[in-house]
Each structure stands twice: as C-alpha cells, then as structure tokens.
Write a protein that holds these residues in place. Structure first.
Motif, PDB file in Angstrom:
ATOM      1  N   GLY A  95       5.389  -9.089   2.851  1.00  0.00           N
ATOM      2  CA  GLY A  95       4.727 -10.490   3.410  1.00  0.00           C
ATOM      3  C   GLY A  95       5.823 -11.261   5.092  1.00  0.00           C
ATOM      4  O   GLY A  95       5.072 -11.434   5.613  1.00  0.00           O
ATOM      5  N   LEU A  96       6.404 -10.996   4.895  1.00  0.00           N
ATOM      6  CA  LEU A  96       7.884 -11.302   5.858  1.00  0.00           C
ATOM      7  C   LEU A  96       7.607 -10.075   6.528  1.00  0.00           C
ATOM      8  O   LEU A  96       7.372 -10.578   7.616  1.00  0.00           O
ATOM      9  CB  LEU A  96       9.084 -10.549   5.385  1.00  0.00           C
ATOM     10  CG  LEU A  96       9.954 -11.397   4.280  1.00  0.00           C
ATOM     11  CD1 LEU A  96      11.026 -11.074   3.887  1.00  0.00           C
ATOM     12  CD2 LEU A  96       9.819 -13.096   4.920  1.00  0.00           C
ATOM     13  N   ALA A  97       7.033  -9.133   6.761  1.00  0.00           N
ATOM     14  CA  ALA A  97       6.448  -7.848   7.814  1.00  0.00           C
ATOM     15  C   ALA A  97       4.515  -8.512   8.127  1.00  0.00           C
ATOM     16  O   ALA A  97       4.896  -8.060   9.569  1.00  0.00           O
ATOM     17  CB  ALA A  97       5.900  -6.413   7.367  1.00  0.00           C
ATOM     18  N   VAL A  98       3.993  -9.620   8.052  1.00  0.00           N
ATOM     19  CA  VAL A  98       3.241 -10.148   8.547  1.00  0.00           C
ATOM     20  C   VAL A  98       3.245 -11.302   8.618  1.00  0.00           C
ATOM     21  O   VAL A  98       2.998 -11.467  10.291  1.00  0.00           O
ATOM     22  CB  VAL A  98       1.923  -9.951   6.897  1.00  0.00           C
ATOM     23  CG1 VAL A  98       0.639 -10.663   7.030  1.00  0.00           C
ATOM     24  CG2 VAL A  98       1.445  -8.369   6.368  1.00  0.00           C
TER      25      VAL A  98
ATOM     26  N   ALA B  93       0.893  -3.229   6.449  1.00  0.00           N
ATOM     27  CA  ALA B  93       1.820  -4.049   6.129  1.00  0.00           C
ATOM     28  C   ALA B  93       1.067  -5.162   4.957  1.00  0.00           C
ATOM     29  O   ALA B  93       0.711  -5.386   4.410  1.00  0.00           O
ATOM     30  CB  ALA B  93       3.126  -4.860   6.711  1.00  0.00           C
ATOM     31  N   ARG B  94      -0.166  -5.535   5.492  1.00  0.00           N
ATOM     32  CA  ARG B  94      -1.277  -6.176   4.890  1.00  0.00           C
ATOM     33  C   ARG B  94      -1.883  -5.547   3.531  1.00  0.00           C
ATOM     34  O   ARG B  94      -2.268  -5.900   2.717  1.00  0.00           O
ATOM     35  CB  ARG B  94      -2.849  -6.582   5.935  1.00  0.00           C
ATOM     36  CG  ARG B  94      -2.267  -7.415   7.059  1.00  0.00           C
ATOM     37  CD  ARG B  94      -3.104  -7.825   7.842  1.00  0.00           C
ATOM     38  NE  ARG B  94      -4.272  -8.484   6.743  1.00  0.00           N
ATOM     39  CZ  ARG B  94      -5.434  -8.986   7.303  1.00  0.00           C
ATOM     40  NH1 ARG B  94      -6.460  -7.917   8.338  1.00  0.00           N
ATOM     41  NH2 ARG B  94      -6.474  -9.683   6.287  1.00  0.00           N
ATOM     42  N   VAL B  95      -2.221  -3.983   3.585  1.00  0.00           N
ATOM     43  CA  VAL B  95      -2.634  -3.370   3.140  1.00  0.00           C
ATOM     44  C   VAL B  95      -1.981  -3.146   1.580  1.00  0.00           C
ATOM     45  O   VAL B  95      -2.509  -3.692   0.655  1.00  0.00           O
ATOM     46  CB  VAL B  95      -3.137  -2.386   3.181  1.00  0.00           C
ATOM     47  CG1 VAL B  95      -3.347  -1.469   2.093  1.00  0.00           C
ATOM     48  CG2 VAL B  95      -4.602  -2.389   4.477  1.00  0.00           C
ATOM     49  N   VAL B  96      -0.719  -2.862   2.286  1.00  0.00           N
ATOM     50  CA  VAL B  96       0.120  -3.213   0.837  1.00  0.00           C
ATOM     51  C   VAL B  96       1.078  -4.289   0.426  1.00  0.00           C
ATOM     52  O   VAL B  96       0.780  -4.807  -0.878  1.00  0.00           O
ATOM     53  CB  VAL B  96       1.817  -2.377   1.815  1.00  0.00           C
ATOM     54  CG1 VAL B  96       2.955  -3.279   0.989  1.00  0.00           C
ATOM     55  CG2 VAL B  96       1.838  -1.456   1.903  1.00  0.00           C
ATOM     56  N   HIS B  97       0.633  -5.376   1.936  1.00  0.00           N
ATOM     57  CA  HIS B  97       0.889  -7.027   0.485  1.00  0.00           C
ATOM     58  C   HIS B  97      -0.578  -6.901  -0.502  1.00  0.00           C
ATOM     59  O   HIS B  97       0.219  -7.803  -1.430  1.00  0.00           O
ATOM     60  CB  HIS B  97       0.813  -7.957   1.472  1.00  0.00           C
ATOM     61  CG  HIS B  97       1.071  -9.069   1.439  1.00  0.00           C
ATOM     62  ND1 HIS B  97       2.785  -9.286   1.380  1.00  0.00           N
ATOM     63  CD2 HIS B  97       0.488 -10.457   1.108  1.00  0.00           C
ATOM     64  CE1 HIS B  97       2.329 -10.410   0.840  1.00  0.00           C
ATOM     65  NE2 HIS B  97       1.099 -11.269   0.776  1.00  0.00           N
TER      66      HIS B  97
END
Length: 212
Positions: A154-157, A176-180
């Motif tokens: 979430g921070l990465a996004v 990062a969105r996919v990981v989140h």
C-alpha cells in the motif's frame, strides 16, 4: 492474591480467586482494533479498486465504503494508520512478552499436514483453548505476513515516487497494485475461514471478548 483452600476430606486443594486470563487485555483490544481496521480497508479498498480495476470485474457498490473515490480514499488512509500502528503494537507486545514463542512455536509442515487432515475429517479437538493447533498457528502467522505485505504494498502504491526502492521491490507500480490486491484477497479468505471456525467453536468468541 488468590488463596489455596485445603479441604478436610482429602480432596485436591482448590484455588480460590478469579481464573487467569487466557487472552490478556492487550491481545483482545489490539485484536478488535485490527478487525475494525481490516474491515474498513477491505470495503473502502473495493471502492478504490472499482475506480481503476486491475482485473475484468468490479465489486457491487452496496458492499463498498466511501460512496465515491475521494471518500473511499479518506476511509482507506484512516484505517491504514490504525492498522499500521495497532498491528505494530500487537507484534511488539507478542515478541516482548514471549507470547509469540509460547503460542506459535514449535511448528512444522508435518504438524500442519496432520492437523489439517484431522480438521477435514472433523476429528480435530478444541478442548484446550489455551493451545493453538498447528493449522491455527500457520493461519495466524500467515495473516501477520499478509498484514505486513498489505501495508508495504500500500505504501509502494501511495508513495510510489517518494519510496522508489520499495516500489521496485514490489516489481514496479502496477505490480505493487497486484500484490496489494492479492494480499488483501488473502486476508478476506482468512477472515471468512476464521468466522466459520468461530461459528463451529463459539467459545472462542467469548474467549476473545472476556479473556477467559
């Protein structure tokens, strides 16, 4: 201080006083705060997802929170800070108090497989609520890992430009969105299984409310 009463008929001595809490107050408070934060994050996150879907589906508006993208973001950020701070307190207190070691270890793949087979056959006992079985240990530790992953992705996004190293560790902004999303989906699955197990063993709900 509890007192020990020695009966005259030769029976085992009885310990007077209130029973010791199985789940201390700090565990119960942080648990319910985490529940609140995760539920708000899921519902608002679905609304944010709908504004720019990753996959070829959208969530029904009736189960989302925020009403519109801006409102959903406000709810999401508020719950994010609650989860990050409360989750950190929970993790640190578990480590400092030794509870993490006592309640979650030892743990091995063989133990997990054995208890999973017993659970699927309906033979997994839940008599002693002071002890977690191997499946519970693995599930709770997995949930902690997912919570950490949710916060980091979430921070990465959210701060993609300010946190380039974290963004690259996630494989870039889109990744990062996919990981989140996947980590949050894992938390949803954990929550659903957790609710089902509470329904099967309702004493666990009373335990997390009263502590004993």
């Amino acid at each position: 201080m509890s007192m020990v009463a020695t009966p005259s008929n030769g029976d085992v001595p009885r310990v007077d006083g209130p029973p010791r809490a199985i789940q201390p107050g700090w565990v119960r408070v942080t648990h319910w705060l985490n529940v609140l934060a995760v539920l708000v994050l899921i519902a608002s996150g679905w609304r944010i997802y709908n504004a720019s879907p990753i996959f070829a589906f959208r969530f029904p508006k009736e189960i989302t929170l925020g009403g519109w993208l801006g409102g959903a973001l406000l709810w999401h950020f508020a719950a994010m800070w609650l989860l990050a701070v409360n989750g950190l307190v929970y993790l640190l207190l578990n480590i400092v108090s030794g509870r993490l070691r006592r309640r979650f270890w030892p743990l091995s793949p063989r133990q997990i497989a054995g208890d999973l087979v017993a659970a699927l056959r309906g033979r997994l006992a839940h008599d002693d609520l002071q002890q977690y079985n191997a499946v519970q240990k693995a599930a709770y530790l997995g949930a902690i890992v997912l919570l950490v992953l949710v916060v980091l992705s979430g921070l990465a996004v959210w701060k993609s430009v300010q946190l380039p190293l974290l963004r690259e560790l996630m494989g870039g902004f889109d990744n990062a969105r996919v990981v989140h999303f996947v980590a949050m989906a894992g938390l949803v699955l954990f929550t659903l299984v957790h609710v089902v197990m509470v329904a099967v063993v309702p004493r666990t709900l009373l335990l997390m409310i009263r502590g004993r």
